[in-house]
Motif scaffolding. Structure first.
Motif, PDB file in Angstrom:
ATOM      1  N   LEU A  48       1.992 -17.141 -12.526  1.00 13.76           N
ATOM      2  CA  LEU A  48       1.228 -16.116 -11.827  1.00 13.76           C
ATOM      3  C   LEU A  48      -0.180 -16.031 -12.385  1.00 13.76           C
ATOM      4  O   LEU A  48      -0.393 -16.190 -13.594  1.00 13.76           O
ATOM      5  CB  LEU A  48       1.898 -14.749 -11.967  1.00 13.76           C
ATOM      6  N   LEU A  49      -1.125 -15.752 -11.510  1.00 12.06           N
ATOM      7  CA  LEU A  49      -2.520 -15.564 -11.881  1.00 12.06           C
ATOM      8  C   LEU A  49      -2.904 -14.119 -11.584  1.00 12.06           C
ATOM      9  O   LEU A  49      -2.693 -13.634 -10.469  1.00 12.06           O
ATOM     10  CB  LEU A  49      -3.415 -16.515 -11.077  1.00 12.06           C
ATOM     11  N   ALA A  62      -5.813 -13.570 -16.182  1.00 12.62           N
ATOM     12  CA  ALA A  62      -4.699 -13.908 -17.069  1.00 12.62           C
ATOM     13  C   ALA A  62      -3.772 -14.838 -16.295  1.00 12.62           C
ATOM     14  O   ALA A  62      -3.640 -14.733 -15.073  1.00 12.62           O
ATOM     15  CB  ALA A  62      -3.952 -12.660 -17.517  1.00 12.62           C
ATOM     16  N   LEU A  63      -3.141 -15.737 -17.016  1.00 13.55           N
ATOM     17  CA  LEU A  63      -2.211 -16.693 -16.434  1.00 13.55           C
ATOM     18  C   LEU A  63      -0.903 -16.588 -17.205  1.00 13.55           C
ATOM     19  O   LEU A  63      -0.909 -16.669 -18.444  1.00 13.55           O
ATOM     20  CB  LEU A  63      -2.786 -18.115 -16.546  1.00 13.55           C
ATOM     21  N   THR A  64       0.197 -16.387 -16.473  1.00 16.23           N
ATOM     22  CA  THR A  64       1.516 -16.287 -17.121  1.00 16.23           C
ATOM     23  C   THR A  64       2.490 -17.252 -16.450  1.00 16.23           C
ATOM     24  O   THR A  64       2.296 -17.676 -15.310  1.00 16.23           O
ATOM     25  CB  THR A  64       2.102 -14.867 -17.015  1.00 16.23           C
ATOM     26  N   ILE A  76      -5.741 -15.770 -21.197  1.00 13.09           N
ATOM     27  CA  ILE A  76      -6.353 -14.512 -20.788  1.00 13.09           C
ATOM     28  C   ILE A  76      -7.802 -14.572 -21.241  1.00 13.09           C
ATOM     29  O   ILE A  76      -8.095 -15.068 -22.338  1.00 13.09           O
ATOM     30  CB  ILE A  76      -5.617 -13.285 -21.362  1.00 13.09           C
ATOM     31  N   ALA A  77      -8.709 -14.127 -20.388  1.00 15.88           N
ATOM     32  CA  ALA A  77     -10.125 -14.159 -20.740  1.00 15.88           C
ATOM     33  C   ALA A  77     -10.877 -13.099 -19.952  1.00 15.88           C
ATOM     34  O   ALA A  77     -10.503 -12.762 -18.820  1.00 15.88           O
ATOM     35  CB  ALA A  77     -10.720 -15.534 -20.442  1.00 15.88           C
ATOM     36  N   VAL A  78     -11.934 -12.610 -20.554  1.00 15.86           N
ATOM     37  CA  VAL A  78     -12.852 -11.672 -19.921  1.00 15.86           C
ATOM     38  C   VAL A  78     -14.247 -12.250 -20.096  1.00 15.86           C
ATOM     39  O   VAL A  78     -14.590 -12.755 -21.174  1.00 15.86           O
ATOM     40  CB  VAL A  78     -12.751 -10.263 -20.558  1.00 15.86           C
ATOM     41  N   LEU A  91      -5.636  -6.056 -17.677  1.00 21.19           N
ATOM     42  CA  LEU A  91      -4.905  -7.280 -17.335  1.00 21.19           C
ATOM     43  C   LEU A  91      -3.546  -7.304 -18.035  1.00 21.19           C
ATOM     44  O   LEU A  91      -2.515  -7.585 -17.416  1.00 21.19           O
ATOM     45  CB  LEU A  91      -5.715  -8.514 -17.727  1.00 21.19           C
ATOM     46  N   LEU A  92      -3.544  -6.983 -19.308  1.00 19.56           N
ATOM     47  CA  LEU A  92      -2.296  -6.985 -20.064  1.00 19.56           C
ATOM     48  C   LEU A  92      -1.336  -5.919 -19.541  1.00 19.56           C
ATOM     49  O   LEU A  92      -0.127  -6.167 -19.427  1.00 19.56           O
ATOM     50  CB  LEU A  92      -2.600  -6.765 -21.552  1.00 19.56           C
TER      51      LEU A  92
END
Length: 154
Positions: A48-49, A62-64, A76-78, A91-92
């Motif tokens: 999932l994105l 974020a990518l899980t 995960i990045a900002v 996001l988290l």
């Protein structure tokens, strides 16, 4: 609200996400994925994105990937100009909420030991559960341990 995307919806954002990675991750460690790597991961089942946007401008992602009752936070990045606005925390939170509603027991992640984000994860109830000596290598050849984190979802 940050909702997870998969399949074609997620793939349509791969270029923007890859570009954000290039500016969000320090270049000294070569941690940013290419768009091809990202697209390959997005094709895997359970991936999932999550996108954070302000005025239709991508500010974080974020990518899980979930297998059975475990989710791994892969990336995960900002964006640098959007940091300090709780985007990473939102996001988290979206990931945790999704995991709770899908009966996920644990979230795992792994990161380089000298990554400044270690305190971010600890604030969000992740605990270090393992260490891999010399797992990461900087572009200058220096080795860094990998830290493995886990968070129980209840």
């Amino acid at each position: 609200m940050i909702a997870p995307q998969s399949g074609p919806d997620a793939l349509s954002h791969s270029a923007a996400v890859a570009a954000l990675m290039q500016i969000a991750f320090p270049p000294d460690f070569g941690e940013a994925w290419t768009e091809g790597q990202l697209r390959g991961a997005l094709m895997l089942p359970g991936t999932l994105l999550y996108l954070a946007q302000i005025d239709n401008h991508l500010t974080g992602f974020a990518l899980t990937r979930t297998v059975l009752d475990e989710t791994e936070l892969l990336l995960i990045a900002v964006s640098p100009e959007s940091r300090g606005q709780s985007i990473g925390s939102r996001l988290l939170a979206a990931i945790v909420n999704h995991c709770q509603s899908h009966h996920v027991a644990n979230i795992f992640l792994e990161m380089r030991e000298n990554n400044e984000a270690v305190h971010f994860y600890q604030r969000h109830h992740f605990a270090i559960i393992g260490q891999r000596p010399g797992y990461y290598r900087g572009l200058n050849g220096q080795k860094f341990d990998a830290l493995t984190f886990s968070r129980s979802i209840s």
